[in-house]
Design a protein around this motif. Structure first.
Motif, PDB file in Angstrom:
ATOM      1  N   GLN A 287     -28.582  -0.024   2.299  1.00 51.93           N
ATOM      2  CA  GLN A 287     -28.280  -0.828   1.108  1.00 51.93           C
ATOM      3  C   GLN A 287     -28.275   0.041  -0.144  1.00 51.93           C
ATOM      4  O   GLN A 287     -27.388  -0.096  -0.997  1.00 51.93           O
ATOM      5  N   THR A 290     -25.179   2.381  -0.084  1.00 51.48           N
ATOM      6  CA  THR A 290     -23.959   1.615  -0.361  1.00 51.48           C
ATOM      7  C   THR A 290     -23.858   1.271  -1.844  1.00 51.48           C
ATOM      8  O   THR A 290     -22.787   1.398  -2.455  1.00 51.48           O
ATOM      9  N   ARG A 291     -24.984   0.839  -2.422  1.00 51.59           N
ATOM     10  CA  ARG A 291     -24.971   0.486  -3.852  1.00 51.59           C
ATOM     11  C   ARG A 291     -24.610   1.687  -4.705  1.00 51.59           C
ATOM     12  O   ARG A 291     -23.803   1.590  -5.626  1.00 51.59           O
ATOM     13  N   MET A 294     -20.885   2.411  -4.386  1.00 60.30           N
ATOM     14  CA  MET A 294     -20.049   1.468  -5.114  1.00 60.30           C
ATOM     15  C   MET A 294     -20.137   1.696  -6.631  1.00 60.30           C
ATOM     16  O   MET A 294     -19.148   1.548  -7.357  1.00 60.30           O
ATOM     17  N   SER A 312     -11.900   6.509  -2.319  1.00 60.96           N
ATOM     18  CA  SER A 312     -12.619   6.098  -1.110  1.00 60.96           C
ATOM     19  C   SER A 312     -13.223   7.304  -0.406  1.00 60.96           C
ATOM     20  O   SER A 312     -14.354   7.255   0.092  1.00 60.96           O
ATOM     21  N   TYR A 317     -16.023   7.252   2.328  1.00 61.83           N
ATOM     22  CA  TYR A 317     -15.325   6.355   3.243  1.00 61.83           C
ATOM     23  C   TYR A 317     -14.010   6.993   3.700  1.00 61.83           C
ATOM     24  O   TYR A 317     -13.021   6.995   2.961  1.00 61.83           O
ATOM     25  N   HIS A 322     -11.989   0.070   5.064  1.00 63.93           N
ATOM     26  CA  HIS A 322     -13.433  -0.206   5.067  1.00 63.93           C
ATOM     27  C   HIS A 322     -13.996  -0.104   3.649  1.00 63.93           C
ATOM     28  O   HIS A 322     -14.824  -0.938   3.232  1.00 63.93           O
ATOM     29  N   PHE A 323     -13.555   0.878   2.912  1.00 63.26           N
ATOM     30  CA  PHE A 323     -13.980   1.025   1.524  1.00 63.26           C
ATOM     31  C   PHE A 323     -13.575  -0.197   0.707  1.00 63.26           C
ATOM     32  O   PHE A 323     -14.370  -0.749  -0.052  1.00 63.26           O
ATOM     33  N   LYS A 325     -12.910  -3.233   1.701  1.00 66.49           N
ATOM     34  CA  LYS A 325     -13.681  -4.404   2.114  1.00 66.49           C
ATOM     35  C   LYS A 325     -15.099  -4.354   1.545  1.00 66.49           C
ATOM     36  O   LYS A 325     -15.620  -5.359   1.047  1.00 66.49           O
ATOM     37  N   THR A 326     -15.720  -3.183   1.605  1.00 58.80           N
ATOM     38  CA  THR A 326     -17.089  -3.027   1.101  1.00 58.80           C
ATOM     39  C   THR A 326     -17.137  -3.215  -0.416  1.00 58.80           C
ATOM     40  O   THR A 326     -18.047  -3.852  -0.951  1.00 58.80           O
ATOM     41  N   LYS A 329     -16.895  -6.858  -1.249  1.00 59.40           N
ATOM     42  CA  LYS A 329     -18.144  -7.539  -0.914  1.00 59.40           C
ATOM     43  C   LYS A 329     -19.199  -7.267  -1.983  1.00 59.40           C
ATOM     44  O   LYS A 329     -19.987  -8.144  -2.342  1.00 59.40           O
ATOM     45  N   TYR A 330     -19.199  -6.067  -2.515  1.00 58.75           N
ATOM     46  CA  TYR A 330     -20.206  -5.669  -3.502  1.00 58.75           C
ATOM     47  C   TYR A 330     -19.892  -6.203  -4.892  1.00 58.75           C
ATOM     48  O   TYR A 330     -20.782  -6.635  -5.623  1.00 58.75           O
TER      49      TYR A 330
END
Length: 345
Positions: A287, A290-291, A294, A312, A317, A322-323, A325-326, A329-330
């Motif tokens: 987590q 990922t944060r 982003m 990306s 990524y 995938h980048f 999508k992530t 989501k973020y």
């Protein structure tokens, strides 16, 4: 004082049973509620209850599966099954999982009180048999205290090996091993804090361990870390392992760095590092990474000369979809939408 957990997907029944238990007159340390079996199992691992009341029919994980998994994890947790008349045959299947009592719906105050009295008697008999004597635990802690205080690493490992063998010979269940190790750690920290001008804090977390060997390994890592911290403090060079990890992650955001790699880099056991990192940051390793990725992506998207496909890769990524999508989501937006909102075409 009893720790009690209620698992039922029907709020009315869940709250009603809670009220009846509270009115039973039994001494209660904590009374927690779970909406389904998965929720209950997670709560059991976070804080072991003495008594579990569970419905049979629940979403995600039913009562039968919850009883099975609870018995596997800790067969000393006393279970009461709550069922409707039509579920009685189904509920009987729980017998092999150590179910102590059945409560048929609608639940009455009298039936709850009778069930709790039965559980309390069984618990009193169970609690009268100590896992490890107080005197033996005191001997272990005293020996470990001397080893840590005198920075005797080999002696500390010798003591831990002896404790490991002793606990194995006692035939303890997992939760019993966890309780002994947690008490050992707390006593050791208390003694060291009396002797030293530096303050140690209790970092040992064993609520997620799956086996005795994993618990002892984390316990060993914790004690070794105490010794290393004491050595560093005396030299005026105390390391902050979490800050070291953050710096390493930041420097390698464009790479697929694993938790194990970072733990090895800073010299910690991966399981212990994972718990230490989450305790410090309130985020898991993934987590947090990922944060940070982003956040870096948002900064790069604000620079017009960077192509989104290049960004990306800059944040680790290789798979562009995938980048995308992530990122959505973020942030709630696609990278292109985020950039468009900034006025960048």
């Amino acid at each position: 004082m009893y720790r009690i957990l209620i698992a039922d997907d029907e709020p009315v029944i869940r709250k009603g049973l809670q009220k009846l238990i509270e009115q039973s007159g039994q001494p209660i340390a904590s009374l927690r509620l779970a909406e389904h079996g998965c929720d209950a199992l997670q709560q059991i691992r976070e804080e072991r209850p003495h008594f579990l009341f569970t419905d049979i029919r629940m979403p995600k994980m039913d009562g039968l599966e919850l009883c099975r998994r609870t018995a596997e994890w800790d067969s000393d947790i006393q279970i009461v099954v709550v069922s409707g008349y039509n579920d009685f045959e189904y509920a009987q299947k729980c017998l092999s999982y150590g179910v102590k009592e059945y409560l048929l719906k609608p639940i009455s105050k009298k039936s709850v009180e009778a069930a709790l009295e039965k559980l309390a008697k069984a618990y009193a008999k169970q609690a009268s048999q100590p896992f490890v004597s107080v005197s033996r635990l005191e001997q272990w802690v005293s020996a470990a205290e001397e080893a840590v205080w005198n920075l005797q690493h080999d002696r500390l490992l010798e003591i831990i090996g002896f404790v490991r063998q002793e606990l194995a010979s006692c035939g303890l269940k997992l939760y019993q091993t966890i309780e002994v190790l947690a008490e050992f750690s707390a006593l050791l920290i208390k003694r060291l804090n009396v002797r030293d001008v530096f303050v140690f804090t209790d970092k040992l977390r064993l609520d997620q361990v799956q086996s005795e060997s994993e618990a002892v390994s984390l316990f060993q890592s914790d004690l070794e870390l105490m010794l290393q911290e004491l050595k560093a403090r005396r030299r005026g060079k105390l390391r902050d392992h979490v800050e070291e990890a953050k710096l390493y992650i930041e420097e390698h955001l464009n790479e697929e760095v694993s938790l194990e790699e970072v733990a090895d880099r800073i010299g910690l056991n991966p399981s212990y590092f994972s718990q230490l990192f989450k305790q410090s940051t309130q985020e898991t390793f993934v987590q947090y990474r990922t944060r940070r990725r982003m956040e870096k992506a948002k900064k790069l998207l604000a620079l017009p000369h960077y192509r989104i496909t290049d960004i990306s890769g800059e944040v680790g990524y290789a798979d562009h979809p995938h980048f995308t999508k992530t990122f959505k989501k973020y942030t709630g937006e696609l990278p292109s939408e985020y950039r468009s909102r900034l006025g960048i075409d």
